[in-house]
Design a protein around this motif. Sequence first.
Motif, PDB file in Angstrom:
ATOM      1  N   ARG A 170     -19.191 -15.668  -9.055  1.00 35.91           N
ATOM      2  CA  ARG A 170     -17.767 -14.832  -8.573  1.00 35.91           C
ATOM      3  C   ARG A 170     -18.757 -13.570  -8.029  1.00 35.91           C
ATOM      4  O   ARG A 170     -19.690 -12.955  -8.521  1.00 35.91           O
ATOM      5  N   SER A 171     -18.530 -13.323  -6.577  1.00 31.20           N
ATOM      6  CA  SER A 171     -19.324 -12.527  -5.977  1.00 31.20           C
ATOM      7  C   SER A 171     -18.220 -11.916  -4.822  1.00 31.20           C
ATOM      8  O   SER A 171     -17.679 -12.309  -4.113  1.00 31.20           O
ATOM      9  N   ALA A 172     -18.385 -10.627  -4.771  1.00 31.20           N
ATOM     10  CA  ALA A 172     -17.632  -9.682  -3.980  1.00 31.20           C
ATOM     11  C   ALA A 172     -18.193  -9.874  -2.291  1.00 31.20           C
ATOM     12  O   ALA A 172     -17.385 -10.055  -1.400  1.00 31.20           O
ATOM     13  N   ALA A 173     -19.501  -9.903  -2.561  1.00 30.94           N
ATOM     14  CA  ALA A 173     -20.080 -10.112  -1.139  1.00 30.94           C
ATOM     15  C   ALA A 173     -19.785 -11.499  -0.665  1.00 30.94           C
ATOM     16  O   ALA A 173     -19.354 -11.379   0.614  1.00 30.94           O
ATOM     17  N   LEU A 174     -19.671 -12.607  -1.173  1.00 34.24           N
ATOM     18  CA  LEU A 174     -19.429 -13.808  -0.842  1.00 34.24           C
ATOM     19  C   LEU A 174     -17.745 -13.909  -0.327  1.00 34.24           C
ATOM     20  O   LEU A 174     -17.371 -14.390   0.744  1.00 34.24           O
ATOM     21  N   ARG A 175     -16.849 -13.009  -1.275  1.00 31.87           N
ATOM     22  CA  ARG A 175     -15.513 -12.955  -0.678  1.00 31.87           C
ATOM     23  C   ARG A 175     -15.321 -12.370   0.507  1.00 31.87           C
ATOM     24  O   ARG A 175     -14.378 -12.647   1.414  1.00 31.87           O
ATOM     25  N   THR A 176     -16.115 -11.063   0.848  1.00 31.44           N
ATOM     26  CA  THR A 176     -16.399 -10.704   2.060  1.00 31.44           C
ATOM     27  C   THR A 176     -16.660 -11.395   3.257  1.00 31.44           C
ATOM     28  O   THR A 176     -15.828 -11.353   4.096  1.00 31.44           O
ATOM     29  N   THR A 177     -17.622 -11.981   3.080  1.00 28.48           N
ATOM     30  CA  THR A 177     -18.518 -12.634   4.070  1.00 28.48           C
ATOM     31  C   THR A 177     -17.592 -14.069   4.445  1.00 28.48           C
ATOM     32  O   THR A 177     -17.691 -14.487   5.373  1.00 28.48           O
ATOM     33  N   TYR A 178     -17.091 -14.667   3.141  1.00 22.01           N
ATOM     34  CA  TYR A 178     -16.321 -15.827   3.615  1.00 22.01           C
ATOM     35  C   TYR A 178     -15.012 -15.803   2.875  1.00 22.01           C
ATOM     36  O   TYR A 178     -14.736 -16.145   1.836  1.00 22.01           O
ATOM     37  N   PRO A 179     -14.192 -15.317   3.831  1.00 21.94           N
ATOM     38  CA  PRO A 179     -12.837 -14.946   3.208  1.00 21.94           C
ATOM     39  C   PRO A 179     -11.820 -16.126   2.971  1.00 21.94           C
ATOM     40  O   PRO A 179     -11.076 -16.212   1.997  1.00 21.94           O
ATOM     41  N   ASP A 180     -12.107 -17.177   3.713  1.00 24.43           N
ATOM     42  CA  ASP A 180     -11.390 -18.616   3.426  1.00 24.43           C
ATOM     43  C   ASP A 180     -12.423 -19.346   2.405  1.00 24.43           C
ATOM     44  O   ASP A 180     -13.350 -19.471   2.373  1.00 24.43           O
ATOM     45  N   ALA A 181     -11.531 -19.820   1.468  1.00 21.49           N
ATOM     46  CA  ALA A 181     -12.066 -20.570   0.232  1.00 21.49           C
ATOM     47  C   ALA A 181     -12.691 -21.569   0.463  1.00 21.49           C
ATOM     48  O   ALA A 181     -13.706 -21.841  -0.121  1.00 21.49           O
ATOM     49  N   THR A 182     -12.321 -22.421   1.372  1.00 21.27           N
ATOM     50  CA  THR A 182     -12.810 -23.761   1.669  1.00 21.27           C
ATOM     51  C   THR A 182     -14.304 -23.238   2.406  1.00 21.27           C
ATOM     52  O   THR A 182     -15.415 -23.775   2.080  1.00 21.27           O
ATOM     53  N   ASP A 183     -14.455 -22.470   3.389  1.00 19.36           N
ATOM     54  CA  ASP A 183     -15.756 -22.150   3.961  1.00 19.36           C
ATOM     55  C   ASP A 183     -16.829 -21.412   2.754  1.00 19.36           C
ATOM     56  O   ASP A 183     -17.849 -21.750   2.764  1.00 19.36           O
ATOM     57  N   ARG A 184     -16.110 -20.541   1.726  1.00 20.33           N
ATOM     58  CA  ARG A 184     -16.959 -20.361   0.772  1.00 20.33           C
ATOM     59  C   ARG A 184     -17.462 -21.418  -0.082  1.00 20.33           C
ATOM     60  O   ARG A 184     -18.640 -21.321  -0.460  1.00 20.33           O
ATOM     61  N   ALA A 185     -16.542 -22.436  -0.481  1.00 22.72           N
ATOM     62  CA  ALA A 185     -16.974 -23.484  -1.286  1.00 22.72           C
ATOM     63  C   ALA A 185     -18.111 -24.435  -0.466  1.00 22.72           C
ATOM     64  O   ALA A 185     -19.137 -24.781  -1.175  1.00 22.72           O
ATOM     65  N   ARG A 186     -18.158 -24.282   0.761  1.00 23.18           N
ATOM     66  CA  ARG A 186     -19.073 -25.275   1.569  1.00 23.18           C
ATOM     67  C   ARG A 186     -20.233 -24.435   1.480  1.00 23.18           C
ATOM     68  O   ARG A 186     -21.386 -25.031   1.273  1.00 23.18           O
ATOM     69  N   HIS A 187     -20.178 -23.057   1.497  1.00 21.15           N
ATOM     70  CA  HIS A 187     -21.454 -22.378   1.785  1.00 21.15           C
ATOM     71  C   HIS A 187     -22.082 -22.314   0.237  1.00 21.15           C
ATOM     72  O   HIS A 187     -23.306 -22.710   0.326  1.00 21.15           O
ATOM     73  N   VAL A 188     -21.461 -22.393  -0.945  1.00 20.41           N
ATOM     74  CA  VAL A 188     -21.951 -22.323  -1.989  1.00 20.41           C
ATOM     75  C   VAL A 188     -22.637 -23.714  -2.361  1.00 20.41           C
ATOM     76  O   VAL A 188     -23.727 -23.709  -3.039  1.00 20.41           O
ATOM     77  N   LEU A 189     -22.204 -24.854  -1.939  1.00 16.44           N
ATOM     78  CA  LEU A 189     -22.526 -26.086  -2.033  1.00 16.44           C
ATOM     79  C   LEU A 189     -23.814 -26.336  -1.527  1.00 16.44           C
ATOM     80  O   LEU A 189     -24.607 -26.844  -1.790  1.00 16.44           O
ATOM     81  N   ALA A 190     -23.721 -25.884  -0.087  1.00 14.48           N
ATOM     82  CA  ALA A 190     -25.051 -26.137   0.742  1.00 14.48           C
ATOM     83  C   ALA A 190     -26.224 -25.401   0.160  1.00 14.48           C
ATOM     84  O   ALA A 190     -27.220 -25.703  -0.017  1.00 14.48           O
ATOM     85  N   THR A 191     -25.938 -23.952  -0.327  1.00 14.31           N
ATOM     86  CA  THR A 191     -27.112 -23.331  -0.737  1.00 14.31           C
ATOM     87  C   THR A 191     -27.313 -23.793  -2.315  1.00 14.31           C
ATOM     88  O   THR A 191     -28.852 -23.790  -2.619  1.00 14.31           O
ATOM     89  N   THR A 192     -26.683 -24.196  -2.787  1.00 11.68           N
ATOM     90  CA  THR A 192     -26.983 -25.009  -4.119  1.00 11.68           C
ATOM     91  C   THR A 192     -27.881 -26.127  -4.113  1.00 11.68           C
ATOM     92  O   THR A 192     -28.849 -26.483  -4.685  1.00 11.68           O
ATOM     93  N   ASN A 193     -27.329 -27.141  -3.133  1.00  7.65           N
ATOM     94  CA  ASN A 193     -28.259 -28.403  -2.850  1.00  7.65           C
ATOM     95  C   ASN A 193     -29.521 -28.078  -2.418  1.00  7.65           C
ATOM     96  O   ASN A 193     -30.705 -28.765  -2.451  1.00  7.65           O
ATOM     97  N   ALA A 194     -29.505 -27.027  -1.488  1.00 14.18           N
ATOM     98  CA  ALA A 194     -30.702 -26.574  -0.771  1.00 14.18           C
ATOM     99  C   ALA A 194     -31.727 -26.129  -1.820  1.00 14.18           C
ATOM    100  O   ALA A 194     -32.908 -26.244  -1.797  1.00 14.18           O
ATOM    101  N   TRP A 195     -31.222 -25.264  -2.795  1.00 14.01           N
ATOM    102  CA  TRP A 195     -32.104 -24.819  -3.929  1.00 14.01           C
ATOM    103  C   TRP A 195     -32.625 -26.029  -4.637  1.00 14.01           C
ATOM    104  O   TRP A 195     -34.016 -25.915  -5.048  1.00 14.01           O
TER     105      TRP A 195
END
Length: 246
Positions: free
Chosen positions: A205-230
Motif C-alpha cells: 500500500r503506497s501513496a507514491a505508487l498510487r500517484t505514479t501509477y494511477p491506473d490499477a492495472t499499470d500499478r499491478a504490472r509494476h509491482v509484479l515486474a519489480t517483485t520478479n526482478a527482486w
Amino acid sequence: ACAVAGWPACGIWFDADTWTDDVATEVRRRLDDTGLVALDMEPVFVTPDGDHGDRMIEAAATVGAQNLLVVSRGVDDDRFAERFAQLCDAAAPHGIGCSIEFLAFMSVSSLAQSVQILDRVNRPNGGVLVDGLHLARTGGTPADVAAVAPERLPYAQLCDAPTAAPENAYADALDGRSTLGDGGLPIRELVDALPEHTALSMEIRSAALRTTYPDATDRARHVLATTNAWFDARFSGESSNESGAW
C-alpha cells in the motif's frame, strides 16, 4: 487488474456496507473467468461491538477464498481467543483458514502474542499472518518467524520500507510501503525463514505508487515486474515461474 497484469492470485477486500449476494456472485464470476486464485479475504476486525466475521465466512466460501484475515481491535486476549476459535470452527467446513494479523496499533500487537493465542485456541485451521512491515515495526525478526510451527504459516505479506519507523505507524502501514528492494527491511531473511508451502502476497500500500501509477492495472504490472526482478536478483540459482507466483 491482477489478471491482466499477470498475477496468479489476489486478495479480496470485504466492505460490510457494500457487499451483497450480487457482489459475491460477480466476484466469483470474475475469478472463474480469469483463473485467479482468491488467496484471502479481509479484514475481520474483532471489536467490543462485534464483527462481520460470519458474513465474511459466507462471502469467502462463495468466492472460494482460501484464508480469512482476523485482527483484534480493542478487545482483550480472552475475548479475542474465544471469538477466533468460533471463526475457525465456522470456517473449517468450507476449507477456509483463519489467520491472526498482528499490528503495533491493534490489540494483538506481536508475533509472540499471536502464537500464544493460537496455542490457547488450538484449531487446525488457525494460523498467523506475518506481514514483513508489521514484523519489523513490532520488534520481531525473521528468526522469530522460523521458530513458528510451519503449519501455522499459510501465507505471508511482503513489502519493503525504510528501516527506521516513522512516528505515524498507521500512515506507515497504509501509505509508506515500497516495492521489494527499495527499502531496508530484511526481506530475504524473512523469505528464508518461511516454510516452502507459505504463499507470498505482496502487500504494498503506497501513496507514491498510487500517484505514479494511477491506473490499477499499470500499478499491478509494476509491482509484479519489480517483485520478479527482486527474486531473480537474489535467488538467481532457483527457478521461478512466469506468472510471478513463488
